[in-house]
Design a protein around this motif. Structure first.
Motif, PDB file in Angstrom:
ATOM      1  N   VAL A  11     -36.385 -37.256  73.013  1.00 56.77           N
ATOM      2  CA  VAL A  11     -36.426 -38.544  72.313  1.00 56.77           C
ATOM      3  C   VAL A  11     -37.687 -38.567  71.451  1.00 56.77           C
ATOM      4  O   VAL A  11     -38.787 -38.297  71.945  1.00 56.77           O
ATOM      5  CB  VAL A  11     -36.428 -39.717  73.306  1.00 56.77           C
ATOM      6  CG1 VAL A  11     -36.594 -41.043  72.557  1.00 56.77           C
ATOM      7  CG2 VAL A  11     -35.139 -39.726  74.121  1.00 56.77           C
ATOM      8  N   PHE A  12     -37.519 -38.887  70.185  1.00 54.75           N
ATOM      9  CA  PHE A  12     -38.606 -38.875  69.205  1.00 54.75           C
ATOM     10  C   PHE A  12     -38.664 -40.246  68.541  1.00 54.75           C
ATOM     11  O   PHE A  12     -37.695 -40.690  67.943  1.00 54.75           O
ATOM     12  CB  PHE A  12     -38.329 -37.771  68.180  1.00 54.75           C
ATOM     13  CG  PHE A  12     -39.333 -37.651  67.062  1.00 54.75           C
ATOM     14  CD1 PHE A  12     -40.572 -38.282  67.089  1.00 54.75           C
ATOM     15  CD2 PHE A  12     -39.027 -36.867  65.955  1.00 54.75           C
ATOM     16  CE1 PHE A  12     -41.478 -38.155  66.048  1.00 54.75           C
ATOM     17  CE2 PHE A  12     -39.929 -36.719  64.911  1.00 54.75           C
ATOM     18  CZ  PHE A  12     -41.151 -37.363  64.954  1.00 54.75           C
ATOM     19  N   PHE A  58     -45.639 -46.398  77.365  1.00 48.86           N
ATOM     20  CA  PHE A  58     -46.562 -45.544  78.108  1.00 48.86           C
ATOM     21  C   PHE A  58     -47.061 -46.255  79.359  1.00 48.86           C
ATOM     22  O   PHE A  58     -47.242 -45.623  80.409  1.00 48.86           O
ATOM     23  CB  PHE A  58     -47.721 -45.114  77.220  1.00 48.86           C
ATOM     24  CG  PHE A  58     -47.436 -43.897  76.382  1.00 48.86           C
ATOM     25  CD1 PHE A  58     -47.721 -42.624  76.858  1.00 48.86           C
ATOM     26  CD2 PHE A  58     -46.875 -44.016  75.115  1.00 48.86           C
ATOM     27  CE1 PHE A  58     -47.449 -41.494  76.101  1.00 48.86           C
ATOM     28  CE2 PHE A  58     -46.605 -42.895  74.343  1.00 48.86           C
ATOM     29  CZ  PHE A  58     -46.882 -41.629  74.834  1.00 48.86           C
ATOM     30  N   SER A  59     -47.292 -47.564  79.270  1.00 48.11           N
ATOM     31  CA  SER A  59     -47.733 -48.317  80.450  1.00 48.11           C
ATOM     32  C   SER A  59     -46.668 -48.315  81.537  1.00 48.11           C
ATOM     33  O   SER A  59     -46.971 -48.243  82.733  1.00 48.11           O
ATOM     34  CB  SER A  59     -48.063 -49.763  80.058  1.00 48.11           C
ATOM     35  OG  SER A  59     -49.171 -49.812  79.192  1.00 48.11           O
ATOM     36  N   ALA A  60     -45.407 -48.389  81.114  1.00 46.50           N
ATOM     37  CA  ALA A  60     -44.303 -48.392  82.075  1.00 46.50           C
ATOM     38  C   ALA A  60     -43.922 -46.986  82.517  1.00 46.50           C
ATOM     39  O   ALA A  60     -42.997 -46.813  83.314  1.00 46.50           O
ATOM     40  CB  ALA A  60     -43.090 -49.082  81.447  1.00 46.50           C
ATOM     41  N   ARG A  61     -44.627 -45.985  81.994  1.00 46.43           N
ATOM     42  CA  ARG A  61     -44.380 -44.586  82.299  1.00 46.43           C
ATOM     43  C   ARG A  61     -42.968 -44.154  81.906  1.00 46.43           C
ATOM     44  O   ARG A  61     -42.334 -43.322  82.567  1.00 46.43           O
ATOM     45  CB  ARG A  61     -44.645 -44.301  83.778  1.00 46.43           C
ATOM     46  CG  ARG A  61     -46.090 -44.583  84.174  1.00 46.43           C
ATOM     47  CD  ARG A  61     -46.409 -44.100  85.563  1.00 46.43           C
ATOM     48  NE  ARG A  61     -47.830 -44.314  85.865  1.00 46.43           N
ATOM     49  CZ  ARG A  61     -48.437 -43.877  86.954  1.00 46.43           C
ATOM     50  NH1 ARG A  61     -47.745 -43.204  87.866  1.00 46.43           N
ATOM     51  NH2 ARG A  61     -49.728 -44.121  87.145  1.00 46.43           N
ATOM     52  N   THR A  62     -42.469 -44.748  80.805  1.00 46.36           N
ATOM     53  CA  THR A  62     -41.174 -44.349  80.244  1.00 46.36           C
ATOM     54  C   THR A  62     -41.323 -44.070  78.750  1.00 46.36           C
ATOM     55  O   THR A  62     -40.580 -44.622  77.936  1.00 46.36           O
ATOM     56  CB  THR A  62     -40.125 -45.450  80.469  1.00 46.36           C
ATOM     57  OG1 THR A  62     -40.621 -46.682  79.875  1.00 46.36           O
ATOM     58  CG2 THR A  62     -39.840 -45.661  81.938  1.00 46.36           C
ATOM     59  N   PRO A  63     -42.289 -43.246  78.384  1.00 49.42           N
ATOM     60  CA  PRO A  63     -42.519 -42.999  76.961  1.00 49.42           C
ATOM     61  C   PRO A  63     -41.482 -42.053  76.383  1.00 49.42           C
ATOM     62  O   PRO A  63     -40.775 -41.349  77.132  1.00 49.42           O
ATOM     63  CB  PRO A  63     -43.897 -42.329  76.960  1.00 49.42           C
ATOM     64  CG  PRO A  63     -43.919 -41.558  78.240  1.00 49.42           C
ATOM     65  CD  PRO A  63     -43.194 -42.445  79.233  1.00 49.42           C
ATOM     66  N   PRO A  64     -41.364 -42.013  75.063  1.00 48.98           N
ATOM     67  CA  PRO A  64     -40.522 -40.988  74.445  1.00 48.98           C
ATOM     68  C   PRO A  64     -41.166 -39.618  74.666  1.00 48.98           C
ATOM     69  O   PRO A  64     -42.368 -39.529  74.939  1.00 48.98           O
ATOM     70  CB  PRO A  64     -40.528 -41.382  72.966  1.00 48.98           C
ATOM     71  CG  PRO A  64     -41.841 -42.076  72.780  1.00 48.98           C
ATOM     72  CD  PRO A  64     -42.068 -42.836  74.058  1.00 48.98           C
ATOM     73  N   ASP A  65     -40.379 -38.570  74.541  1.00 50.50           N
ATOM     74  CA  ASP A  65     -40.946 -37.220  74.692  1.00 50.50           C
ATOM     75  C   ASP A  65     -41.943 -36.936  73.572  1.00 50.50           C
ATOM     76  O   ASP A  65     -43.021 -36.369  73.803  1.00 50.50           O
ATOM     77  CB  ASP A  65     -39.822 -36.183  74.647  1.00 50.50           C
ATOM     78  CG  ASP A  65     -38.803 -36.392  75.749  1.00 50.50           C
ATOM     79  OD1 ASP A  65     -39.101 -36.004  76.890  1.00 50.50           O
ATOM     80  OD2 ASP A  65     -37.736 -36.964  75.457  1.00 50.50           O
ATOM     81  N   ILE A  66     -41.564 -37.337  72.375  1.00 50.28           N
ATOM     82  CA  ILE A  66     -42.387 -37.114  71.180  1.00 50.28           C
ATOM     83  C   ILE A  66     -42.615 -38.458  70.514  1.00 50.28           C
ATOM     84  O   ILE A  66     -41.675 -39.253  70.376  1.00 50.28           O
ATOM     85  CB  ILE A  66     -41.689 -36.164  70.184  1.00 50.28           C
ATOM     86  CG1 ILE A  66     -41.328 -34.837  70.867  1.00 50.28           C
ATOM     87  CG2 ILE A  66     -42.556 -35.924  68.953  1.00 50.28           C
ATOM     88  CD1 ILE A  66     -40.192 -34.112  70.195  1.00 50.28           C
ATOM     89  N   ALA A  67     -43.829 -38.729  70.127  1.00 51.96           N
ATOM     90  CA  ALA A  67     -44.126 -39.999  69.457  1.00 51.96           C
ATOM     91  C   ALA A  67     -44.956 -39.735  68.211  1.00 51.96           C
ATOM     92  O   ALA A  67     -45.912 -38.950  68.245  1.00 51.96           O
ATOM     93  CB  ALA A  67     -44.885 -40.940  70.385  1.00 51.96           C
ATOM     94  N   GLU A  68     -44.576 -40.384  67.143  1.00 50.31           N
ATOM     95  CA  GLU A  68     -45.434 -40.424  65.967  1.00 50.31           C
ATOM     96  C   GLU A  68     -46.532 -41.438  66.275  1.00 50.31           C
ATOM     97  O   GLU A  68     -46.244 -42.556  66.701  1.00 50.31           O
ATOM     98  CB  GLU A  68     -44.637 -40.869  64.742  1.00 50.31           C
ATOM     99  CG  GLU A  68     -45.478 -40.934  63.481  1.00 50.31           C
ATOM    100  CD  GLU A  68     -44.825 -41.769  62.393  1.00 50.31           C
ATOM    101  OE1 GLU A  68     -44.695 -41.274  61.269  1.00 50.31           O
ATOM    102  OE2 GLU A  68     -44.435 -42.923  62.683  1.00 50.31           O
TER     103      GLU A  68
END
Length: 398
Positions: A11-12, A58-68
């Motif tokens: 996920v990006f 990120f706080s919920a520990r469900t970030p995308p794999d790749i982030a701009e």
């Protein structure tokens, strides 16, 4: 995130900007052609909500794999262990200019790769015909020539300015110009413990010069601050003769306004020193430490950073290259002649430094500059107040 049957899904996330989005999609297609076992789901979000959405994920520990991410945002995440480290980071970082790579480095480790060199300084938009009409046969080569030309080019209707001679009063450029004038005096604006220091002769002189341009020389004013239009929009509408702004604004003139009678030229140094300037790390890509497909995600952002891929992305997005070999490629200048001015000064950029809260930092400088320019605050008092507020913010984010 790993899926069944050996297929890997990534996920990006990125912010919504048409040229950026299309350029990312082209790179994703190219990568997936070479890696049919990997699927990249790309999502973009309006800029106004994107930063908060990233923080929440990120706080919920469900970030995308790749982030701009914008480079100024990155340190908050890297300090908290939220980003994956790139292998061979120290060697990779040498391939980039110090200003754009700065925000992605922490304690000698690399936590992402910049796609662009976010530069607001070093160049200015000019209307050559306006200069000629005032007997100015070439762009200013010194700061004194710049101020003199700005006075001649300013057109007034009573007390109101009809055409600004030299417009630098945009929300970003006020801060960048202030910091760069300090650097060009061989000064510094960072003290100890990630605190700013604006109690220096260089800072006082820099702020005094900017105040003088508004309050005494009256070559610009503050009427457009906070407007929905950018200072470059007013330039392309013929309401300023010279405007200090980044090269990313050129595309608006060419595409939105269909204006061709303009140029983008170097802005002279405030002193006899080199035209050093402060710059942020621009937009780039990071990988979440929590990604279940971290190796594949890191491979993808390094794929985007390969010379030909990055060159195409910079050309498509009208952005300045962060990578040295792309900036040095003669094909890049040939494909984008308006970039010549910016490319010539990239070596003079210095990373703006470890700003904890970018929006707050810039707001403090902007707000107090306006009070100073309007005579509601002295230069010394304004600098003390903004320094105290910024340093409190720096401490609160540790």
């Amino acid at each position: 995130m790993a899926a069944g049957k050996g297929k890997v899904k990534l996920v990006f996330w990125a912010h919504q900007e048409d040229a950026f989005v299309e350029a990312y999609k082209r790179l994703i297609k190219a990568y997936q052609r070479e890696h049919p076992d990997i699927e990249i789901k790309f999502q973009s979000f309006p800029y106004d909500i994107y930063n908060q959405k990233l923080k929440a994920s990120f706080s919920a520990r469900t970030p995308p794999d790749i982030a701009e991410m914008f480079g100024t945002w990155v340190p908050e995440y890297s300090r908290n262990g939220a980003l994956a480290e790139l292998p061979n980071g120290e060697e990779l970082s040498k391939e980039y200019y110090p200003a754009p790579i700065g925000g992605y480095m922490l304690n000698g480790k690399l936590y992402g790769l910049p796609m662009e060199y976010n530069i607001e300084n070093g160049g200015m938009l000019i209307h050559p015909q306006m200069l000629k009409e005032k007997g100015i046969d070439r762009p200013p080569a010194t700061w004194d020539e710049l101020v003199d030309a700005a006075k001649k080019l300013t057109v007034r209707d009573g007390k109101d300015i009809k055409v600004k001679g030299f417009d630098f009063a945009s929300l970003d450029n006020i801060t960048f110009t202030f910091l760069s004038l300090i650097l060009q005096q061989n000064g510094d604006f960072w003290g100890e413990n990630d605190h700013v220091n604006f109690q220096t002769p260089e800072a006082v002189k820099a702020m005094t010069v900017l105040k003088t341009l508004v309050a005494d020389d009256k070559v610009t004013d503050l009427t457009t601050l906070g407007s929905q239009l950018d200072t470059s929009d007013y330039f392309f509408q013929g309401k300023s003769a010279m405007t200090y702004r980044g090269p990313w604004t050129i595309a608006a003139g060419l595409n939105n306004y269909q204006v061709k009678d303009f140029d983008y030229v170097p802005i002279p140094s405030f002193t006899s020193e080199k035209p050093v300037f402060a710059a942020e790390s621009g937009w780039g890509a990071v990988v979440a430490e929590k990604s279940k497909a971290k190796a594949e995600a890191l491979d993808f952002i390094q794929f985007m950073a390969q010379k030909d891929h990055l060159k195409a992305w910079n050309l498509d997005t009208f952005t300045v290259p962060a990578k040295k070999e792309v900036a040095a490629d003669p094909e890049f200048v040939k494909g984008n002649p308006y970039m010549k001015t910016s490319l010539s000064i990239l070596q003079y950029g210095q990373w703006i430094g470890p700003i904890a809260d970018r929006n707050y930092f810039f707001k403090q400088v902007n707000d107090h500059f306006q009070l100073i320019a309007m005579g509601k605050e002295s230069v010394e008092d304004g600098l003390k107040t903004m320094e105290r507020a910024i340093n409190d913010s720096q401490d609160n984010h540790k």
